[in-house]
Design a protein around this motif. Structure first.
Motif, PDB file in Angstrom:
ATOM      1  N   TRP A 148      13.880   7.597  13.689  1.00  0.00           N
ATOM      2  CA  TRP A 148      12.621   7.447  12.966  1.00  0.00           C
ATOM      3  C   TRP A 148      12.894   6.832  11.612  1.00  0.00           C
ATOM      4  O   TRP A 148      13.713   7.345  10.837  1.00  0.00           O
ATOM      5  N   ARG A 149      12.215   5.729  11.292  1.00  0.00           N
ATOM      6  CA  ARG A 149      12.503   4.964  10.080  1.00  0.00           C
ATOM      7  C   ARG A 149      11.295   4.896   9.152  1.00  0.00           C
ATOM      8  O   ARG A 149      10.146   4.823   9.594  1.00  0.00           O
ATOM      9  N   ASP A 150      11.586   4.882   7.860  1.00  0.00           N
ATOM     10  CA  ASP A 150      10.550   4.645   6.868  1.00  0.00           C
ATOM     11  C   ASP A 150      10.048   3.205   6.980  1.00  0.00           C
ATOM     12  O   ASP A 150      10.824   2.291   7.295  1.00  0.00           O
ATOM     13  N   HIS A 151       8.755   3.017   6.692  1.00  0.00           N
ATOM     14  CA  HIS A 151       8.171   1.680   6.699  1.00  0.00           C
ATOM     15  C   HIS A 151       7.243   1.497   5.509  1.00  0.00           C
ATOM     16  O   HIS A 151       6.445   2.389   5.186  1.00  0.00           O
ATOM     17  N   LEU A 152       7.368   0.353   4.864  1.00  0.00           N
ATOM     18  CA  LEU A 152       6.425  -0.043   3.833  1.00  0.00           C
ATOM     19  C   LEU A 152       5.194  -0.649   4.491  1.00  0.00           C
ATOM     20  O   LEU A 152       5.306  -1.345   5.501  1.00  0.00           O
ATOM     21  N   VAL A 153       4.041  -0.403   3.914  1.00  0.00           N
ATOM     22  CA  VAL A 153       2.788  -0.891   4.461  1.00  0.00           C
ATOM     23  C   VAL A 153       2.213  -1.980   3.557  1.00  0.00           C
ATOM     24  O   VAL A 153       2.146  -1.819   2.335  1.00  0.00           O
ATOM     25  N   PHE A 154       1.802  -3.091   4.177  1.00  0.00           N
ATOM     26  CA  PHE A 154       1.162  -4.194   3.470  1.00  0.00           C
ATOM     27  C   PHE A 154      -0.127  -4.539   4.210  1.00  0.00           C
ATOM     28  O   PHE A 154      -0.184  -4.440   5.446  1.00  0.00           O
ATOM     29  N   ALA A 155      -1.150  -4.953   3.485  1.00  0.00           N
ATOM     30  CA  ALA A 155      -2.426  -5.220   4.137  1.00  0.00           C
ATOM     31  C   ALA A 155      -3.192  -6.326   3.425  1.00  0.00           C
ATOM     32  O   ALA A 155      -2.906  -6.684   2.277  1.00  0.00           O
ATOM     33  N   LEU A 156      -4.186  -6.837   4.145  1.00  0.00           N
ATOM     34  CA  LEU A 156      -5.077  -7.866   3.625  1.00  0.00           C
ATOM     35  C   LEU A 156      -6.440  -7.656   4.282  1.00  0.00           C
ATOM     36  O   LEU A 156      -6.516  -7.395   5.480  1.00  0.00           O
ATOM     37  N   THR A 157      -7.506  -7.741   3.499  1.00  0.00           N
ATOM     38  CA  THR A 157      -8.848  -7.644   4.053  1.00  0.00           C
ATOM     39  C   THR A 157      -9.531  -9.004   3.978  1.00  0.00           C
ATOM     40  O   THR A 157      -9.134  -9.875   3.186  1.00  0.00           O
ATOM     41  N   ALA A 158     -10.560  -9.171   4.782  1.00  0.00           N
ATOM     42  CA  ALA A 158     -11.258 -10.450   4.843  1.00  0.00           C
ATOM     43  C   ALA A 158     -11.827 -10.852   3.491  1.00  0.00           C
ATOM     44  O   ALA A 158     -11.869 -12.041   3.147  1.00  0.00           O
ATOM     45  N   GLU A 159     -12.238  -9.867   2.689  1.00  0.00           N
ATOM     46  CA  GLU A 159     -12.811 -10.181   1.377  1.00  0.00           C
ATOM     47  C   GLU A 159     -11.794 -10.761   0.413  1.00  0.00           C
ATOM     48  O   GLU A 159     -12.165 -11.384  -0.589  1.00  0.00           O
ATOM     49  N   GLU A 160     -10.506 -10.552   0.697  1.00  0.00           N
ATOM     50  CA  GLU A 160      -9.455 -11.037  -0.199  1.00  0.00           C
ATOM     51  C   GLU A 160      -9.015 -12.463   0.114  1.00  0.00           C
ATOM     52  O   GLU A 160      -8.107 -12.993  -0.535  1.00  0.00           O
ATOM     53  N   VAL A 161      -9.650 -13.088   1.108  1.00  0.00           N
ATOM     54  CA  VAL A 161      -9.239 -14.418   1.558  1.00  0.00           C
ATOM     55  C   VAL A 161     -10.392 -15.396   1.376  1.00  0.00           C
ATOM     56  O   VAL A 161     -11.520 -15.129   1.792  1.00  0.00           O
ATOM     57  N   MET A 162     -10.098 -16.537   0.765  1.00  0.00           N
ATOM     58  CA  MET A 162     -11.087 -17.606   0.639  1.00  0.00           C
ATOM     59  C   MET A 162     -10.963 -18.496   1.874  1.00  0.00           C
ATOM     60  O   MET A 162     -10.112 -19.394   1.933  1.00  0.00           O
ATOM     61  N   THR A 163     -11.785 -18.239   2.883  1.00  0.00           N
ATOM     62  CA  THR A 163     -11.721 -18.989   4.135  1.00  0.00           C
ATOM     63  C   THR A 163     -12.756 -20.110   4.118  1.00  0.00           C
ATOM     64  O   THR A 163     -13.947 -19.855   3.921  1.00  0.00           O
TER      65      THR A 163
ATOM     66  N   GLU B 288       0.804  -1.222   0.000  1.00  0.00           N
ATOM     67  CA  GLU B 288       0.000   0.000   0.000  1.00  0.00           C
ATOM     68  C   GLU B 288       0.839   1.274   0.000  1.00  0.00           C
ATOM     69  O   GLU B 288       0.280   2.366   0.030  1.00  0.00           O
ATOM     70  N   GLY B 289       2.160   1.153  -0.021  1.00  0.00           N
ATOM     71  CA  GLY B 289       2.966   2.353  -0.107  1.00  0.00           C
ATOM     72  C   GLY B 289       3.932   2.517   1.059  1.00  0.00           C
ATOM     73  O   GLY B 289       4.105   1.622   1.885  1.00  0.00           O
ATOM     74  N   LEU B 290       4.555   3.705   1.099  1.00  0.00           N
ATOM     75  CA  LEU B 290       5.611   3.990   2.072  1.00  0.00           C
ATOM     76  C   LEU B 290       5.156   5.061   3.053  1.00  0.00           C
ATOM     77  O   LEU B 290       4.613   6.095   2.660  1.00  0.00           O
ATOM     78  N   ARG B 291       5.392   4.808   4.350  1.00  0.00           N
ATOM     79  CA  ARG B 291       5.168   5.812   5.382  1.00  0.00           C
ATOM     80  C   ARG B 291       6.531   6.369   5.797  1.00  0.00           C
ATOM     81  O   ARG B 291       7.372   5.645   6.324  1.00  0.00           O
ATOM     82  N   ARG B 292       6.735   7.632   5.548  1.00  0.00           N
ATOM     83  CA  ARG B 292       8.016   8.272   5.841  1.00  0.00           C
ATOM     84  C   ARG B 292       8.219   8.452   7.344  1.00  0.00           C
ATOM     85  O   ARG B 292       7.333   8.951   8.044  1.00  0.00           O
ATOM     86  N   ARG B 293       9.383   8.004   7.836  1.00  0.00           N
ATOM     87  CA  ARG B 293       9.782   8.194   9.236  1.00  0.00           C
ATOM     88  C   ARG B 293       8.613   7.881  10.182  1.00  0.00           C
ATOM     89  O   ARG B 293       8.282   8.659  11.076  1.00  0.00           O
ATOM     90  N   ALA B 294       8.037   6.710   9.999  1.00  0.00           N
ATOM     91  CA  ALA B 294       6.778   6.373  10.664  1.00  0.00           C
ATOM     92  C   ALA B 294       6.946   5.811  12.069  1.00  0.00           C
ATOM     93  O   ALA B 294       6.117   6.067  12.942  1.00  0.00           O
ATOM     94  N   ILE B 295       7.999   5.015  12.298  1.00  0.00           N
ATOM     95  CA  ILE B 295       8.151   4.322  13.573  1.00  0.00           C
ATOM     96  C   ILE B 295       9.589   4.467  14.054  1.00  0.00           C
ATOM     97  O   ILE B 295      10.541   4.395  13.262  1.00  0.00           O
ATOM     98  N   HIS B 296       9.749   4.659  15.361  1.00  0.00           N
ATOM     99  CA  HIS B 296      11.083   4.791  15.941  1.00  0.00           C
ATOM    100  C   HIS B 296      11.676   3.391  16.134  1.00  0.00           C
ATOM    101  O   HIS B 296      11.192   2.599  16.940  1.00  0.00           O
ATOM    102  N   VAL B 297      12.709   3.100  15.367  1.00  0.00           N
ATOM    103  CA  VAL B 297      13.326   1.770  15.363  1.00  0.00           C
ATOM    104  C   VAL B 297      14.840   1.921  15.414  1.00  0.00           C
ATOM    105  O   VAL B 297      15.416   2.745  14.687  1.00  0.00           O
ATOM    106  N   ASP B 298      15.485   1.139  16.273  1.00  0.00           N
ATOM    107  CA  ASP B 298      16.945   1.131  16.349  1.00  0.00           C
ATOM    108  C   ASP B 298      17.513   2.546  16.486  1.00  0.00           C
ATOM    109  O   ASP B 298      18.502   2.898  15.856  1.00  0.00           O
ATOM    110  N   GLY B 299      16.854   3.370  17.301  1.00  0.00           N
ATOM    111  CA  GLY B 299      17.413   4.672  17.649  1.00  0.00           C
ATOM    112  C   GLY B 299      17.063   5.835  16.764  1.00  0.00           C
ATOM    113  O   GLY B 299      17.564   6.948  16.976  1.00  0.00           O
TER     114      GLY B 299
END
Length: 208
Positions: free
Chosen positions: A171-186, A158-169
């Motif tokens: 603020w770091r960029d993080h890529l976002v990935f997601a899944l919704t219930a409609e996308e899964v054949m359960t 879903e894209g990049l969040r700039r300086r989103a989370i404080h990691v290893d000392g």
């Protein structure tokens, strides 16, 4: 859909369960052994740095959150040995019904498909048992191992969040990935993501 705690999830030799008091020595040894392996990906406090609460405090906090239904913190156990953690937190209800998933495994388990299977078990539980609509994973762009996990799980980028989370000392960029219930054949077993994962990536059958 109802949140229940404690909960245990299983797939063959892989068991996900709450941390127990008797896990203290094994858990502390596991974290010490993997300190360098996990340092680049561990979240830190921008005010206090890398501060880890004692095991008893950590367990008390996570148990409270789990009972309230705002978190699903599970230890990863492989062949009877503690091997990491997978946690859905925060879990949001109301108009969102979503959860953010995080995971880590012992360096010696890396490459055996443990992290994707553990994540798949939790995602299926969130969708089928807890009625979540969306599950999200954030990954540092440099974390190639975790990027392989979300790829195997079929999460949508879903894209990049700039300086989103404080990691290893810092603020770091993080890529976002997601899944919704409609996308899964359960199916009736509630194992949509896990079944898809195992179909596309057959488990390693070599001895541990």
């Amino acid at each position: 859909m109802v949140h229940t705690w404690p909960v245990t999830l299983r797939d063959r030799e892989l068991v996900l369960r709450p941390l127990q008091r008797r896990d203290r020595s094994a858990f502390e040894a596991l974290r010490r052994r993997n300190e360098d392996w996990l340092r680049p990906w561990d979240a830190t406090d921008p005010e206090h740095g890398r501060v880890r609460p004692p095991f008893a405090t950590l367990r008390r906090w996570t148990e409270k959150q789990a009972r309230e239904g705002t978190s699903l913190p599970l230890a990863i156990v492989v062949d009877g040995r503690l091997g990491g953690q997978v946690t859905a937190s925060p879990i949001l209800y109301g108009p969102q019904h979503s959860a953010v998933l995080g995971y880590w495994v012992d360096q010696h388990l890396a490459g055996r498909g443990i992290a994707p299977r553990a994540a798949a078990l939790v995602i299926d539980h969130l969708f089928a048992e807890m009625g979540m609509h969306r599950v999200e994973v954030t990954v540092r762009p440099e974390n190639t191992a975790s990027l392989r996990v979300v790829q195997k799980l079929g999460l949508r980028p879903e894209g990049l969040r700039r300086r989103a989370i404080h990691v290893d000392g810092d603020w770091r960029d993080h890529l976002v990935f997601a899944l919704t219930a409609e996308e899964v054949m359960t199916d009736h077993t509630g194992r949509g993501v896990l079944d898809r994962l195992l179909t596309q990536n057959p488990p390693d059958t070599r001895p541990a």
